[in-house]
Design a protein around this motif. Sequence first.
Motif, PDB file in Angstrom:
ATOM      1  N   VAL A  69      84.207  27.440  57.408  1.00 38.97           N
ATOM      2  CA  VAL A  69      84.111  25.868  57.525  1.00 38.97           C
ATOM      3  C   VAL A  69      85.189  25.442  57.833  1.00 38.97           C
ATOM      4  O   VAL A  69      86.085  25.402  57.031  1.00 38.97           O
ATOM      5  N   MET A  70      85.217  24.842  59.182  1.00 40.56           N
ATOM      6  CA  MET A  70      86.688  24.301  59.633  1.00 40.56           C
ATOM      7  C   MET A  70      86.985  23.152  58.960  1.00 40.56           C
ATOM      8  O   MET A  70      86.082  22.449  58.629  1.00 40.56           O
ATOM      9  N   THR A  71      88.334  22.917  59.414  1.00 35.43           N
ATOM     10  CA  THR A  71      88.482  21.530  58.654  1.00 35.43           C
ATOM     11  C   THR A  71      88.015  20.336  59.441  1.00 35.43           C
ATOM     12  O   THR A  71      88.176  19.260  58.578  1.00 35.43           O
ATOM     13  N   ASP A  72      87.341  20.447  60.385  1.00 36.44           N
ATOM     14  CA  ASP A  72      86.859  19.387  61.338  1.00 36.44           C
ATOM     15  C   ASP A  72      85.393  19.415  60.958  1.00 36.44           C
ATOM     16  O   ASP A  72      84.639  18.368  61.845  1.00 36.44           O
ATOM     17  N   GLY A  73      85.138  20.194  59.859  1.00 32.39           N
ATOM     18  CA  GLY A  73      83.592  20.044  59.565  1.00 32.39           C
ATOM     19  C   GLY A  73      82.726  21.103  60.172  1.00 32.39           C
ATOM     20  O   GLY A  73      81.655  21.118  60.085  1.00 32.39           O
ATOM     21  N   SER A  74      82.941  21.631  61.375  1.00 31.94           N
ATOM     22  CA  SER A  74      82.093  22.563  61.987  1.00 31.94           C
ATOM     23  C   SER A  74      82.204  23.892  61.355  1.00 31.94           C
ATOM     24  O   SER A  74      82.904  24.214  60.306  1.00 31.94           O
ATOM     25  N   LEU A  75      81.153  24.694  61.478  1.00 32.41           N
ATOM     26  CA  LEU A  75      80.801  25.819  61.188  1.00 32.41           C
ATOM     27  C   LEU A  75      81.195  27.133  62.123  1.00 32.41           C
ATOM     28  O   LEU A  75      80.508  26.973  63.121  1.00 32.41           O
ATOM     29  N   ARG A  76      81.663  28.132  61.921  1.00 33.41           N
ATOM     30  CA  ARG A  76      81.785  29.171  62.667  1.00 33.41           C
ATOM     31  C   ARG A  76      81.595  30.425  61.752  1.00 33.41           C
ATOM     32  O   ARG A  76      81.636  30.392  60.585  1.00 33.41           O
ATOM     33  N   ARG A  77      81.543  31.616  62.262  1.00 27.97           N
ATOM     34  CA  ARG A  77      81.086  32.971  61.728  1.00 27.97           C
ATOM     35  C   ARG A  77      82.090  33.857  62.574  1.00 27.97           C
ATOM     36  O   ARG A  77      82.188  33.901  63.798  1.00 27.97           O
ATOM     37  N   VAL A  78      82.748  34.910  61.654  1.00 29.29           N
ATOM     38  CA  VAL A  78      83.357  35.829  62.476  1.00 29.29           C
ATOM     39  C   VAL A  78      82.744  37.096  61.783  1.00 29.29           C
ATOM     40  O   VAL A  78      82.279  37.235  60.623  1.00 29.29           O
ATOM     41  N   THR A  79      82.718  38.109  62.685  1.00 32.45           N
ATOM     42  CA  THR A  79      82.284  39.525  62.165  1.00 32.45           C
ATOM     43  C   THR A  79      83.115  40.642  62.808  1.00 32.45           C
ATOM     44  O   THR A  79      84.009  40.403  63.481  1.00 32.45           O
ATOM     45  N   TYR A  80      82.979  41.885  62.228  1.00 33.69           N
ATOM     46  CA  TYR A  80      83.844  43.065  62.419  1.00 33.69           C
ATOM     47  C   TYR A  80      83.814  43.279  64.133  1.00 33.69           C
ATOM     48  O   TYR A  80      82.655  43.257  64.660  1.00 33.69           O
ATOM     49  N   ALA A  81      85.240  43.526  64.361  1.00 34.74           N
ATOM     50  CA  ALA A  81      85.146  43.808  65.787  1.00 34.74           C
ATOM     51  C   ALA A  81      85.879  45.375  66.002  1.00 34.74           C
ATOM     52  O   ALA A  81      85.508  46.036  66.867  1.00 34.74           O
ATOM     53  N   ALA A  82      86.810  45.549  65.211  1.00 37.53           N
ATOM     54  CA  ALA A  82      87.657  46.993  65.163  1.00 37.53           C
ATOM     55  C   ALA A  82      88.405  46.951  63.748  1.00 37.53           C
ATOM     56  O   ALA A  82      88.662  46.128  63.122  1.00 37.53           O
ATOM     57  N   LYS A  83      88.953  48.326  63.656  1.00 37.37           N
ATOM     58  CA  LYS A  83      90.032  48.273  62.469  1.00 37.37           C
ATOM     59  C   LYS A  83      91.251  49.132  62.899  1.00 37.37           C
ATOM     60  O   LYS A  83      91.227  49.933  64.125  1.00 37.37           O
ATOM     61  N   SER A  84      92.204  49.367  61.978  1.00 33.66           N
ATOM     62  CA  SER A  84      93.497  49.906  62.755  1.00 33.66           C
ATOM     63  C   SER A  84      93.357  51.279  62.795  1.00 33.66           C
ATOM     64  O   SER A  84      94.165  51.708  63.437  1.00 33.66           O
ATOM     65  N   GLY A  85      92.285  51.854  62.082  1.00 34.54           N
ATOM     66  CA  GLY A  85      92.274  53.265  62.149  1.00 34.54           C
ATOM     67  C   GLY A  85      92.947  53.944  61.038  1.00 34.54           C
ATOM     68  O   GLY A  85      92.613  55.028  60.722  1.00 34.54           O
ATOM     69  N   HIS A  86      93.317  53.383  60.114  1.00 35.66           N
ATOM     70  CA  HIS A  86      93.882  54.116  58.933  1.00 35.66           C
ATOM     71  C   HIS A  86      92.999  54.021  57.805  1.00 35.66           C
ATOM     72  O   HIS A  86      91.973  53.178  57.661  1.00 35.66           O
ATOM     73  N   SER A  87      92.869  54.821  56.751  1.00 38.26           N
ATOM     74  CA  SER A  87      91.859  55.052  55.863  1.00 38.26           C
ATOM     75  C   SER A  87      92.016  53.642  54.795  1.00 38.26           C
ATOM     76  O   SER A  87      93.130  53.213  54.441  1.00 38.26           O
ATOM     77  N   PHE A  88      90.735  53.552  54.354  1.00 38.31           N
ATOM     78  CA  PHE A  88      90.837  52.417  53.413  1.00 38.31           C
ATOM     79  C   PHE A  88      91.161  52.933  51.900  1.00 38.31           C
ATOM     80  O   PHE A  88      90.627  53.951  51.600  1.00 38.31           O
TER      81      PHE A  88
END
Length: 349
Positions: free
Chosen positions: A184-203
Amino acid sequence: MKTPAALDFLTFDDIADWRGDDHRATFDAFRRSAFRHLEKPYKTGSFGISADNLGPAFAAARDGVDDARGFFEHYFRPARIVAEGFVTGFYEPVVEASPARTERFRYPILSRPADLVDIDDENRPVGWDAGIAFGRQTAGGIVPFFDRGEIERGALEGRGLEIAWLAEKVDLFFIHVQGAARLVMTDGSLRRVTYAAKSGHSFSGPGKILANLGEIPLKDVTMQSIRAWFAANPDQTDEILWQNRSYIFFKDAPVADPALGPIAAAKVPLTAARSLAVDRRLHTFATPFFVEAPEMDFARLMIAQDTGSAIVGPARGDIFCGSGDAAGEVAGVIKHAANFIMLVPERRA
């Protein structure tokens, strides 16, 4: 069929809660995967269910059906996976964000860096574990990518990777854990982000770290108890979080239908309480599972539509609980034994 675990074939009448379920909601989720199949078939897991096996059911689902329960009973045969089962929950956080850094919004969601490369059998450096899927391309070859601590101390600053900025570091970390967020952006707009990649280290989960330190009893580790510990010990946040060297990068994703969740690994929007994350090495996306978790009074037909590094084993699943704080409250306490009944496709027209 290859069987990483034994299968005990049943009839639908053997499933106590089968008739009382909402098969239409699950059919709608399955149908989204059926249309996705036309773009690119899903890879076959080691259980041996392939996109070809699912083909007749996909075709019928795309045409639409009046009787959703009858559809599953016609195209599938239930088989209990003979293995110790366990379910957890995940959700899509909804958080306030800023498009620019401010005094309040200081923690960035980052996009994928240009020098982060996928690792496969063709380019894997000698001695690297087969499970490492990402590395950093340098003039001298591929090396390990920066880890969480290095990135949060500024290793990627100045590259213009910032998608948005958050006010709380712990919120950012849990977005990394969940792999998606609605902003929920500060200007009231709505965005969505989703997974693109990871660093490669274990979780390495903070819950286990805190349990090993004696800070939270293992039986009491939940998202809520972890958040409470960080709130009470802000000066130790980095010390704990940086022990998890894995770091997640994101990309923008449209919010086509606010009622649905993010587009996940199976490339379809997730459906609350109907989409299941599974071990991708074993199971093929779009496979239906009837999941019984008596301790949480849960018995529902679900569709395999996501995966995760912590989801390992033939009877291991992560239930998508929806979006927002209420869904997070539910997801954060799901840690239950479960039975997994896989619906094996039958070749029928």
